[in-house]
Design a protein around this motif. Structure first.
Motif, short mmCIF file in Angstrom:
data_model
loop_
_atom_site.label_atom_id
_atom_site.label_comp_id
_atom_site.label_asym_id
_atom_site.label_seq_id
_atom_site.Cartn_x
_atom_site.Cartn_y
_atom_site.Cartn_z
N LEU A 21 -20.86 31.57 -12.42
CA LEU A 21 -22.07 31.68 -11.61
C LEU A 21 -22.12 30.58 -10.55
CD1 LEU A 21 -24.78 33.29 -11.42
CD2 LEU A 21 -25.74 31.57 -12.97
N PHE A 22 -21.80 29.36 -10.96
CA PHE A 22 -21.85 28.23 -10.04
C PHE A 22 -20.57 28.08 -9.22
CE2 PHE A 22 -25.42 27.31 -12.66
CZ PHE A 22 -26.30 26.66 -11.81
N ALA A 23 -19.44 28.53 -9.75
CA ALA A 23 -18.15 28.39 -9.05
C ALA A 23 -18.12 29.17 -7.74
CB ALA A 23 -17.01 28.83 -9.96
N GLU A 24 -18.99 30.14 -7.58
CA GLU A 24 -19.07 30.89 -6.33
C GLU A 24 -19.49 29.98 -5.17
OE1 GLU A 24 -21.64 34.26 -6.76
OE2 GLU A 24 -20.62 34.95 -8.56
N HIS A 25 -20.06 28.81 -5.48
CA HIS A 25 -20.59 27.92 -4.45
C HIS A 25 -19.78 26.63 -4.31
CE1 HIS A 25 -23.92 30.65 -4.31
NE2 HIS A 25 -23.94 30.60 -5.63
N GLY A 26 -18.74 26.47 -5.08
CA GLY A 26 -17.91 25.27 -4.99
C GLY A 26 -17.27 24.94 -6.33
N MET A 50 -21.57 19.06 -9.75
CA MET A 50 -20.85 19.50 -8.56
C MET A 50 -20.99 18.43 -7.49
SD MET A 50 -22.14 23.48 -8.34
CE MET A 50 -20.87 24.06 -7.23
N GLU A 51 -20.13 18.50 -6.47
CA GLU A 51 -20.24 17.61 -5.31
C GLU A 51 -21.54 17.92 -4.57
OE1 GLU A 51 -18.45 15.01 -4.49
OE2 GLU A 51 -17.07 15.34 -6.15
N GLY A 52 -22.05 16.95 -3.84
CA GLY A 52 -23.36 17.04 -3.20
C GLY A 52 -23.64 18.28 -2.39
N HIS A 53 -22.81 18.55 -1.36
CA HIS A 53 -23.09 19.69 -0.49
C HIS A 53 -22.92 21.02 -1.22
CE1 HIS A 53 -18.74 19.15 -0.16
NE2 HIS A 53 -18.65 20.40 0.26
N GLU A 54 -21.97 21.07 -2.17
CA GLU A 54 -21.78 22.28 -2.96
C GLU A 54 -22.95 22.49 -3.92
OE1 GLU A 54 -18.00 21.34 -4.66
OE2 GLU A 54 -16.90 22.24 -2.99
N ALA A 55 -23.43 21.40 -4.50
CA ALA A 55 -24.57 21.47 -5.42
C ALA A 55 -25.82 21.96 -4.69
CB ALA A 55 -24.84 20.10 -6.04
N ARG A 56 -26.06 21.45 -3.49
CA ARG A 56 -27.23 21.89 -2.73
C ARG A 56 -27.12 23.37 -2.37
NH1 ARG A 56 -27.04 16.49 -1.57
NH2 ARG A 56 -25.44 16.56 0.04
N ALA A 57 -25.91 23.83 -2.03
CA ALA A 57 -25.71 25.26 -1.71
C ALA A 57 -25.97 26.11 -2.95
CB ALA A 57 -24.29 25.48 -1.20
N ILE A 59 -27.91 25.37 -5.54
CA ILE A 59 -29.35 25.32 -5.83
C ILE A 59 -30.10 26.29 -4.92
CG2 ILE A 59 -31.43 23.90 -5.69
CD1 ILE A 59 -29.60 21.53 -6.61
N ASN A 60 -29.81 26.22 -3.62
CA ASN A 60 -30.49 27.10 -2.66
C ASN A 60 -30.23 28.57 -2.94
OD1 ASN A 60 -31.70 25.00 -1.24
ND2 ASN A 60 -29.98 24.78 0.14
N SER A 61 -29.03 28.89 -3.36
CA SER A 61 -28.66 30.28 -3.59
C SER A 61 -29.13 30.81 -4.94
CB SER A 61 -27.14 30.42 -3.49
OG SER A 61 -26.76 31.73 -3.73
N LEU A 76 -32.19 20.00 -9.01
CA LEU A 76 -31.54 18.76 -9.41
C LEU A 76 -32.14 18.27 -10.71
CD1 LEU A 76 -31.25 16.76 -6.08
CD2 LEU A 76 -29.41 17.83 -7.37
N GLU A 77 -31.30 17.72 -11.56
CA GLU A 77 -31.78 17.17 -12.83
C GLU A 77 -32.71 16.00 -12.54
OE1 GLU A 77 -29.95 15.28 -16.90
OE2 GLU A 77 -29.04 14.77 -15.00
N ARG A 78 -33.82 15.97 -13.25
CA ARG A 78 -34.74 14.83 -13.15
C ARG A 78 -34.50 13.92 -14.34
NH1 ARG A 78 -39.22 18.74 -13.10
NH2 ARG A 78 -39.04 19.75 -11.11
N PRO A 79 -34.60 12.63 -14.15
CA PRO A 79 -34.46 11.72 -15.30
C PRO A 79 -35.52 12.05 -16.36
CG PRO A 79 -34.43 10.48 -13.26
CD PRO A 79 -34.79 11.91 -12.91
N ARG A 80 -35.16 11.87 -17.62
CA ARG A 80 -36.11 12.16 -18.70
C ARG A 80 -37.41 11.41 -18.49
NH1 ARG A 80 -33.79 13.17 -24.53
NH2 ARG A 80 -32.50 14.92 -23.99
N GLY A 81 -38.51 12.10 -18.82
CA GLY A 81 -39.83 11.48 -18.70
C GLY A 81 -40.44 11.65 -17.33
#
Length: 89
Positions: A21-26, A50-57, A59-61, A76-81
């Motif tokens: 599912l995620f490999a389609e974007h990087g 994933m790398e930054g620009h691939e991760a953002r792509a 997420i958006n998709s 994006l993962e948020r720190p616990r709490g």
């Protein structure tokens, strides 16, 4: 490298399906699919690195994408709490 949270996954999601599912974007560096200790079924969420620009792509998709009837929540993962929910003291 960014760590992505993916929630509302179907209970029968596999590591292979999650990765594809995620490999389609990087390039997927790593995955972690939360599993129930007793049944081994997916608990409905997981994490992907994933790398930054691939991760953002990704997420958006994928945020709001429907997977077998489930509308995925991807961000994006948020720190616990820091989920923004819970009791205020």
């Amino acid at each position: 490298m960014l760590r992505i949270y993916a929630g509302n996954l179907p209970a029968d999601t596999t590591e292979r399906e999650f990765t594809e599912l995620f490999a389609e974007h990087g390039r997927v560096r790593s995955i972690e699919l939360a599993r129930d200790i007793f049944s081994g079924r997916c608990r409905g969420f997981g994490f992907v690195e994933m790398e930054g620009h691939e991760a953002r792509a990704a997420i958006n998709s994928l945020n709001g994408h429907t997977l077998r009837g489930n509308c995925l929540r991807v961000n994006l993962e948020r720190p616990r709490g820091q989920s923004g929910r819970g009791r205020r003291r």
